[in-house]
Design a protein around this motif. Structure first.
Motif, short mmCIF file in Angstrom:
data_model
loop_
_atom_site.label_atom_id
_atom_site.label_comp_id
_atom_site.label_asym_id
_atom_site.label_seq_id
_atom_site.Cartn_x
_atom_site.Cartn_y
_atom_site.Cartn_z
N TRP A 1 0.83 -1.21 0.00
CA TRP A 1 0.00 0.00 0.00
C TRP A 1 0.86 1.25 0.00
O TRP A 1 0.65 2.17 -0.80
CB TRP A 1 -0.93 0.03 1.23
N ALA A 2 1.86 1.31 0.90
CA ALA A 2 2.71 2.49 1.00
C ALA A 2 3.48 2.73 -0.30
O ALA A 2 3.68 3.88 -0.71
CB ALA A 2 3.69 2.33 2.17
N HIS A 3 3.91 1.65 -0.94
CA HIS A 3 4.64 1.75 -2.21
C HIS A 3 3.82 2.50 -3.25
O HIS A 3 4.31 3.45 -3.88
CB HIS A 3 4.97 0.34 -2.71
N TYR A 4 2.57 2.09 -3.40
CA TYR A 4 1.72 2.70 -4.43
C TYR A 4 1.12 4.03 -3.99
O TYR A 4 0.88 4.92 -4.81
CB TYR A 4 0.63 1.72 -4.86
N ASP A 5 0.87 4.17 -2.68
CA ASP A 5 0.36 5.44 -2.19
C ASP A 5 1.38 6.54 -2.47
O ASP A 5 1.02 7.66 -2.86
CB ASP A 5 0.08 5.35 -0.68
N ASN A 6 2.63 6.21 -2.30
CA ASN A 6 3.68 7.19 -2.57
C ASN A 6 3.80 7.49 -4.07
O ASN A 6 4.03 8.64 -4.47
CB ASN A 6 5.02 6.69 -2.04
N LYS A 7 3.61 6.46 -4.88
CA LYS A 7 3.66 6.67 -6.33
C LYS A 7 2.54 7.59 -6.80
O LYS A 7 2.73 8.44 -7.67
CB LYS A 7 3.56 5.33 -7.07
N ILE A 8 1.36 7.41 -6.22
CA ILE A 8 0.19 8.19 -6.64
C ILE A 8 0.20 9.59 -6.04
O ILE A 8 -0.06 10.58 -6.74
CB ILE A 8 -1.11 7.46 -6.24
N PHE A 9 0.51 9.68 -4.75
CA PHE A 9 0.35 10.95 -4.03
C PHE A 9 1.66 11.59 -3.58
O PHE A 9 1.63 12.69 -3.00
CB PHE A 9 -0.54 10.74 -2.80
N ASN A 10 2.79 10.91 -3.80
CA ASN A 10 4.08 11.42 -3.32
C ASN A 10 3.99 11.72 -1.82
O ASN A 10 4.36 12.81 -1.35
CB ASN A 10 4.48 12.69 -4.10
N SER A 11 3.50 10.75 -1.08
CA SER A 11 3.13 10.97 0.32
C SER A 11 4.26 10.73 1.33
O SER A 11 4.21 11.24 2.45
CB SER A 11 1.96 10.05 0.69
N ILE A 12 5.27 9.97 0.96
CA ILE A 12 6.31 9.60 1.91
C ILE A 12 7.39 10.69 1.98
O ILE A 12 7.93 11.13 0.97
CB ILE A 12 6.95 8.25 1.54
N GLU A 13 7.69 11.09 3.22
CA GLU A 13 8.71 12.10 3.48
C GLU A 13 9.93 11.46 4.12
O GLU A 13 9.91 10.28 4.52
CB GLU A 13 8.14 13.18 4.41
N ASP A 14 11.00 12.23 4.22
CA ASP A 14 12.22 11.74 4.87
C ASP A 14 11.90 11.28 6.28
O ASP A 14 11.25 11.99 7.05
CB ASP A 14 13.28 12.85 4.92
N GLY A 15 12.37 10.09 6.61
CA GLY A 15 12.17 9.55 7.96
C GLY A 15 10.94 8.69 8.10
O GLY A 15 10.81 7.93 9.08
#
Length: 286
Positions: free
Chosen positions: A208-222
């Motif tokens: 989920w996190a892999h694709y959520d980041n691809k779609i929304f650029n949601s993951i930040e440093d840390g």
């Protein structure tokens, strides 16, 4: 995590401040008596609001319950994360020729009734396959931060995504297969099979996190470090060592710190469902 502008899910049943009743409904007469007692004690009978739960039990709302600003923030956060899981898993299922039916998330305080029995805050977040709902008392986030050393928004998102991962297992028939096999096993064998189930849910949280980041650029440093730390902090070996000073490996049923971190990381890195078959890997290599 970057969540600004993200939608919130409508698949939320907010039971915060509601007290679960018994199996039997109060009925109209019971409501009148309850209201009268509240009035005699100086309260407002109109503050006693009731609703029927799925099992027919009665829930009473505490009239003086007011969620804190921190709790409201946690609720809004959880609704956005749930919406993110809906978007991602809907697309993944569609690509595999399937239809994703999202689960409902139940927010509660202290206790509530689920299709799997009574749930309390001490139970921790869980998924109930009987009613296809995931249950969470938002105070668990404080528990993670203050007692488990596992704080952080991505850590909290991982917890929700893990329970949604169990819902994915339900939809794919994995949960049913595991439960059928466990009926014919010893406790040790059943625990080991359950570990495979839990590690796959960790993997699905990573997907989920892999694709959520691809779609929304949601993951930040840390963020990833927060998630991996949370997975490590709630490993069976660490929890048992902290609680009693020693471990009993045969009683593990969720996976060690190393295992949980490894499978969450694998899902994060690959995003490929085919890499999440925890059931065919030799147990010693999990």
């Amino acid at each position: 995590m970057k969540l600004d502008g993200r939608r919130t899910s409508d698949n939320v049943n907010d039971r915060r401040g509601k007290i679960p009743g018994g199996k039997a409904s109060l009925g109209i007469g019971g409501l009148i008596i309850t209201g009268l007692i509240v009035w005699l004690m100086g309260g407002n009978p109109l503050d006693v609001v009731t609703q029927q739960l799925s099992d027919g039990s009665m829930t009473t709302t505490q009239g003086d319950y007011t969620p804190s600003a921190e709790e409201e923030e946690a609720a809004a956060f959880s609704k956005k994360i749930l919406a993110g899981t809906e978007d991602v898993w809907t697309e993944i299922f569609k690509l595999n020729g399937k239809t994703y039916t999202p689960p409902e998330m139940v927010l509660f305080t202290q206790a509530t009734q689920s299709g799997c029995g009574k749930a309390t805050a001490s139970t921790g977040p869980f998924y109930c396959p009987v009613d296809q709902k995931l249950y969470i008392d938002l105070s668990f986030f404080n528990e993670m931060k203050n007692h488990l050393n596992a704080g952080g928004d991505f850590a909290y998102a991982y917890v929700i995504a893990h329970e949604v991962g169990h819902h994915v297992q339900y939809l794919l028939g994995t949960l049913d297969k595991v439960q059928q096999q466990q009926q014919r096993m010893s406790q040790k064998e059943s625990n080991q099979l359950n570990i495979r189930l839990e590690l796959q849910a960790d993997f699905y949280a990573g997907v989920w996190a892999h694709y959520d980041n691809k779609i929304f650029n949601s993951i930040e440093d840390g963020d990833i470090e927060e998630g991996l730390n949370a997975a490590s902090q709630i490993g069976d070996d660490r929890l048992q060592m902290n609680a009693q000073g020693y471990t009993v490996p045969d009683s593990f049923n969720h996976g060690t710190s190393a295992q949980r971190s490894r499978w969450l990381k694998k899902g994060l890195q690959t995003g490929n469902l085919a890499d999440g078959d925890t059931f065919s890997v030799p147990y010693s290599q999990l």
